[in-house]
Design an enzyme around this catalytic site. Structure first.
Site, PDB file in Angstrom:
ATOM      1  N   LYS A  29       1.841  -0.768   3.519  1.00 34.49           N
ATOM      2  CA  LYS A  29       0.440  -0.940   3.901  1.00 34.49           C
ATOM      3  C   LYS A  29      -0.474  -0.908   2.675  1.00 34.49           C
ATOM      4  O   LYS A  29      -1.321  -1.778   2.494  1.00 34.49           O
ATOM      5  CB  LYS A  29       0.018   0.163   4.880  1.00 34.49           C
ATOM      6  CG  LYS A  29      -1.468   0.143   5.193  1.00 34.49           C
ATOM      7  CD  LYS A  29      -1.925   1.366   5.961  1.00 34.49           C
ATOM      8  CE  LYS A  29      -1.996   2.617   5.154  1.00 34.49           C
ATOM      9  NZ  LYS A  29      -3.312   3.141   4.816  1.00 34.49           N
ATOM     10  N   ASN A  30      -0.293   0.090   1.837  1.00 39.09           N
ATOM     11  CA  ASN A  30      -1.245   0.260   0.741  1.00 39.09           C
ATOM     12  C   ASN A  30      -1.109  -0.815  -0.337  1.00 39.09           C
ATOM     13  O   ASN A  30      -2.061  -1.082  -1.063  1.00 39.09           O
ATOM     14  CB  ASN A  30      -1.148   1.670   0.150  1.00 39.09           C
ATOM     15  CG  ASN A  30      -1.748   2.698   1.101  1.00 39.09           C
ATOM     16  OD1 ASN A  30      -2.457   2.346   2.053  1.00 39.09           O
ATOM     17  ND2 ASN A  30      -1.455   3.978   0.862  1.00 39.09           N
ATOM     18  N   CYS A 124      -9.773   7.634   6.477  1.00 37.36           N
ATOM     19  CA  CYS A 124      -9.494   8.944   7.051  1.00 37.36           C
ATOM     20  C   CYS A 124     -10.290  10.028   6.353  1.00 37.36           C
ATOM     21  O   CYS A 124     -10.475   9.994   5.137  1.00 37.36           O
ATOM     22  CB  CYS A 124      -8.000   9.252   6.926  1.00 37.36           C
ATOM     23  SG  CYS A 124      -7.020   8.314   8.088  1.00 37.36           S
ATOM     24  N   ARG A 129     -13.162  12.103  -1.261  1.00 35.91           N
ATOM     25  CA  ARG A 129     -12.771  10.746  -1.618  1.00 35.91           C
ATOM     26  C   ARG A 129     -13.850   9.938  -2.366  1.00 35.91           C
ATOM     27  O   ARG A 129     -14.300   8.886  -1.909  1.00 35.91           O
ATOM     28  CB  ARG A 129     -12.277   9.995  -0.379  1.00 35.91           C
ATOM     29  CG  ARG A 129     -11.258  10.802   0.380  1.00 35.91           C
ATOM     30  CD  ARG A 129     -10.551  10.029   1.434  1.00 35.91           C
ATOM     31  NE  ARG A 129      -9.457   9.226   0.901  1.00 35.91           N
ATOM     32  CZ  ARG A 129      -8.630   8.526   1.664  1.00 35.91           C
ATOM     33  NH1 ARG A 129      -8.784   8.508   2.961  1.00 35.91           N
ATOM     34  NH2 ARG A 129      -7.651   7.835   1.134  1.00 35.91           N
ATOM     35  N   ASP A 313       0.777  11.649   1.264  1.00 35.71           N
ATOM     36  CA  ASP A 313       0.828  10.992   2.578  1.00 35.71           C
ATOM     37  C   ASP A 313       2.046  11.414   3.404  1.00 35.71           C
ATOM     38  O   ASP A 313       2.189  10.991   4.552  1.00 35.71           O
ATOM     39  CB  ASP A 313       0.822   9.460   2.415  1.00 35.71           C
ATOM     40  CG  ASP A 313      -0.569   8.926   2.095  1.00 35.71           C
ATOM     41  OD1 ASP A 313      -1.509   9.739   2.017  1.00 35.71           O
ATOM     42  OD2 ASP A 313      -0.707   7.707   1.925  1.00 35.71           O
ATOM     43  N   ARG A 405      -3.534   2.578  12.394  1.00 37.10           N
ATOM     44  CA  ARG A 405      -4.013   2.021  11.128  1.00 37.10           C
ATOM     45  C   ARG A 405      -2.868   1.774  10.170  1.00 37.10           C
ATOM     46  O   ARG A 405      -2.977   0.938   9.275  1.00 37.10           O
ATOM     47  CB  ARG A 405      -4.987   2.993  10.458  1.00 37.10           C
ATOM     48  CG  ARG A 405      -6.257   3.196  11.251  1.00 37.10           C
ATOM     49  CD  ARG A 405      -7.144   4.170  10.573  1.00 37.10           C
ATOM     50  NE  ARG A 405      -7.251   3.759   9.179  1.00 37.10           N
ATOM     51  CZ  ARG A 405      -7.999   4.337   8.283  1.00 37.10           C
ATOM     52  NH1 ARG A 405      -8.734   5.364   8.623  1.00 37.10           N
ATOM     53  NH2 ARG A 405      -8.033   3.912   7.055  1.00 37.10           N
TER      54      ARG A 405
HETATM   55  C1  UD1 Z   1      -4.668   5.976  -1.886  1.00 33.57           C
HETATM   56  C2  UD1 Z   1      -4.040   5.670  -0.548  1.00 33.57           C
HETATM   57  C3  UD1 Z   1      -3.823   6.939   0.244  1.00 33.57           C
HETATM   58  C4  UD1 Z   1      -3.046   7.963  -0.573  1.00 33.57           C
HETATM   59  C5  UD1 Z   1      -3.651   8.146  -1.945  1.00 33.57           C
HETATM   60  C6  UD1 Z   1      -2.805   9.028  -2.861  1.00 33.57           C
HETATM   61  C7  UD1 Z   1      -4.906   3.456  -0.036  1.00 33.57           C
HETATM   62  C8  UD1 Z   1      -5.835   2.648   0.775  1.00 33.57           C
HETATM   63  N1  UD1 Z   1      -4.932   4.785   0.176  1.00 33.57           N
HETATM   64  O1  UD1 Z   1      -5.938   6.565  -1.588  1.00 33.57           O
HETATM   65  O2  UD1 Z   1      -3.099   6.608   1.427  1.00 33.57           O
HETATM   66  O3  UD1 Z   1      -3.075   9.199   0.091  1.00 33.57           O
HETATM   67  O4  UD1 Z   1      -3.824   6.867  -2.590  1.00 33.57           O
HETATM   68  O5  UD1 Z   1      -1.535   8.505  -2.980  1.00 33.57           O
HETATM   69  O6  UD1 Z   1      -4.123   2.951  -0.813  1.00 33.57           O
HETATM   70  N2  UD1 Z   1     -10.484  10.374  -6.997  1.00 33.57           N
HETATM   71  C9  UD1 Z   1     -11.646  10.632  -7.662  1.00 33.57           C
HETATM   72  N3  UD1 Z   1     -12.443   9.579  -8.029  1.00 33.57           N
HETATM   73  C10 UD1 Z   1     -12.107   8.289  -7.721  1.00 33.57           C
HETATM   74  C11 UD1 Z   1     -10.906   8.026  -7.050  1.00 33.57           C
HETATM   75  C12 UD1 Z   1     -10.108   9.105  -6.679  1.00 33.57           C
HETATM   76  O7  UD1 Z   1     -11.969  11.782  -7.957  1.00 33.57           O
HETATM   77  O8  UD1 Z   1     -12.851   7.372  -8.097  1.00 33.57           O
HETATM   78  C13 UD1 Z   1      -9.610  11.506  -6.601  1.00 33.57           C
HETATM   79  C14 UD1 Z   1      -9.421  11.612  -5.090  1.00 33.57           C
HETATM   80  O9  UD1 Z   1     -10.461  12.343  -4.484  1.00 33.57           O
HETATM   81  C15 UD1 Z   1      -8.093  12.306  -5.008  1.00 33.57           C
HETATM   82  C16 UD1 Z   1      -7.325  11.739  -6.202  1.00 33.57           C
HETATM   83  O10 UD1 Z   1      -8.308  11.247  -7.093  1.00 33.57           O
HETATM   84  O11 UD1 Z   1      -8.254  13.696  -5.197  1.00 33.57           O
HETATM   85  C17 UD1 Z   1      -6.354  10.644  -5.868  1.00 33.57           C
HETATM   86  O12 UD1 Z   1      -6.999   9.649  -5.133  1.00 33.57           O
HETATM   87  P1  UD1 Z   1      -6.521   8.133  -5.092  1.00 33.57           P
HETATM   88  O13 UD1 Z   1      -5.152   8.053  -5.664  1.00 33.57           O
HETATM   89  O14 UD1 Z   1      -7.584   7.293  -5.678  1.00 33.57           O
HETATM   90  O15 UD1 Z   1      -6.442   7.869  -3.554  1.00 33.57           O
HETATM   91  P2  UD1 Z   1      -7.050   6.713  -2.702  1.00 33.57           P
HETATM   92  O16 UD1 Z   1      -7.106   5.431  -3.466  1.00 33.57           O
HETATM   93  O17 UD1 Z   1      -8.266   7.202  -2.009  1.00 33.57           O
END
Ligand code: UD1
Length: 438
Positions: A29-30, A124, A129, A313, A405
């Site tokens: 999915k991702n 979610c 986030r 996840d 989802r």
């Molecule tokens: C993606 C996945 C989600 C998975 C996560 C971690 C998708 C759509 N979602 O989410 O299913 O749980 O990776 O494997 O692919 N962070 C910041 N600033 C940012 C971006 C992230 O501080 O600009 C922090 C987040 O709050 C979190 C960490 O970095 O603590 C990791 O987040 P990230 O890997 O970016 O997750 P997502 O892209 O939201």
């Protein structure tokens, strides 16, 4: 979040059957969410195979159509997309806010058109986030980025320029987003402290198949030499590591014997090694893993980390399993701060779990008792279904719109493994199910 029209759907489950048999895993999915957005980076036609048919990918396809792309579904898992007719860089409709991955439209539109206006991502509710790292990346490539009225408004005034970006925190989303935007920038972009998840590599492979020049995906330094144009491609998405892991854990929690097919076993190592540690038998062969849990399982400690660590996840599903193991286990969540919302639901089923800070302390119990449950988010929802399958008696899981989802035909695949589960849309249907299965 409630998606109108679907809020009555729930699963009703009669627990107690070990899962036995074979299950086929779909595309990641991702990876799919990013790749669908990345089709915006070429004017030529792109064919993508192994796209999971889940709500989040449906939303991405709807969004592409809305801005003028031609989206043709060849079959349930194959889609042909041509974005030469795209006539807008604005994606602000309400439905866009439903998914986190809408942030990929910022990178893709910025790469192709030098501008993007996209509603801030939802998805979610598992923590705050933020998307500051994405924004930092786009700014380092010369874009002016503002947040206006709940939307990200990014403008590069032309072509992006390559830049050096150090990610303070490892972020899958930021790594992929910057990589996409940089593939059409002028000059070289270097992402340091990049995420190494399999879907980061998959998106890089997809972009390279369109003529991008990306090296180092899968390590913590990724170099992207921007090119002028990307071209058509046919690409098949890798299998979903988390869908696979979910069935592996479901097999263990129900003391079953399941062959999980169409996987890349290497991507599952963190999950496999924990299952072996607690006493499961896990056999890998080619593109399959078999999980057998014949005996009482033992406690362990799990800490979520970026890949190749244990995936966040898979944290709720693993907690459901550890609660059925002997002794006291701990699960520490280091990625998202709000990922223990399923604990109250498990408590209703007899679990003995205490959350202290970012650690859940899980005392093993003899078994769950069926209960009425509410899915708090996608992965926690799947975890509650696993608990229901392992429980004595009937359970219902509502708000399954979250689960849908990310899991295609969850109830069908589980039923095929011998689970007694049905998707229903009313209390009367729940009663009918109970009468039917006794
Ligand atoms: C993606 C996945 C989600 C998975 C996560 C971690 C998708 C759509 N979602 O989410 O299913 O749980 O990776 O494997 O692919 N962070 C910041 N600033 C940012 C971006 C992230 O501080 O600009 C922090 C987040 O709050 C979190 C960490 O970095 O603590 C990791 O987040 P990230 O890997 O970016 O997750 P997502 O892209 O939201």
């Amino acid at each position: 979040m409630t998606i109108k029209g679907y809020d009555m759907d729930q699963y009703v489950i009669k627990g107690g059957n070990p899962l036995v048999g074979e299950v086929e895993i779909g595309g990641a999915k991702n990876a799919a969410l990013a790749i669908l957005a990345a089709t915006l980076l070429t004017e030529e036609t792109v064919q993508i195979e192994n796209v999971p048919d889940v709500r989040d990918t449906q939303v991405m396809l709807e969004a592409l159509s809305n801005i003028g792309a031609s989206v043709n579904r060849i079959d349930a898992h194959t889609v042909r997309i041509n974005t030469s007719t795209v006539n807008s860089v604005c994606l602000e409709e309400d439905f866009i806010k439903r998914i986190r991955a809408s942030y990929y439209f910022v990178g893709a539109l910025l790469g192709r058109f030098g501008q993007a206006v996209v509603a801030l991502p939802g998805g979610c509710n598992i923590g705050s986030r933020p998307i500051d790292l994405h924004i930092k990346g786009f700014r380092a490539m010369g874009a002016v980025v503002r947040i206006d009225n709940g939307s990200v408004n990014a403008n590069a005034g032309g072509r992006l320029k390559g830049g050096n970006i150090y990610l303070d925190k490892i972020s899958v989303g930021a790594t992929i987003n910057i990589m996409m935007a940089a593939s059409l920038a002028s000059g070289t972009t270097v992402i340091e402290n990049a995420a190494k998840e399999p879907h980061v590599v998959d998106v890089a492979n997809f972009l390279n198949s369109m003529g991008a020049n990306i090296k180092g995906a899968g390590t913590d330094v990724i170099r992207i030499i921007g090119v002028r144009k990307l071209h058509k491609t046919e690409y098949s998405i890798i299998p979903d590591q988390i869908e696979a892991g979910t069935y592996m854990v479901a097999a263990a929690a129900t003391r079953g014997d399941v062959i999980v097919r169409n996987v890349i076993p290497k991507h599952l190592e963190a999950i496999t090694s924990k299952l072996i540690e607690i006493g499961c038998e896990v056999q890998e062969s080619g593109d399959a893993v078999r999980v057998v849990a014949a005996h009482q399982l033992m406690n362990t400690r799990v800490t979520t980390l970026a890949y190749p660590g244990f995936p966040t996840d898979m944290q709720p599903q693993m907690a459901v399993l550890l609660s059925l193991c002997e002794g006291t286990s701990t699960v520490t969540e280091t990625i998202f701060e709000n990922r223990f919302k399923y604990v109250d639901e498990l408590t209703k089923m007899g679990a003995d779990i205490k959350v202290e800070g970012n650690t859940a302390i899980i005392k093993g119990i003899n078994g769950y008792k069926g209960a009425g449950l509410v899915a708090p988010d996608l992965r926690a929802g799947a975890a509650l279904v696993i608990a229901g399958l392992a429980a004595e008696g009937f359970s219902t899981v509502s708000d399954i719109v979250y689960i849908e989802r990310g899991y295609e035909d969850f109830e069908g695949k589980l039923a095929n493994l011998g689970a007694v589960i049905s998707k229903v849309d009313s209390e009367a249907e729940v009663q009918k199910f109970k009468l039917r299965v006794g």
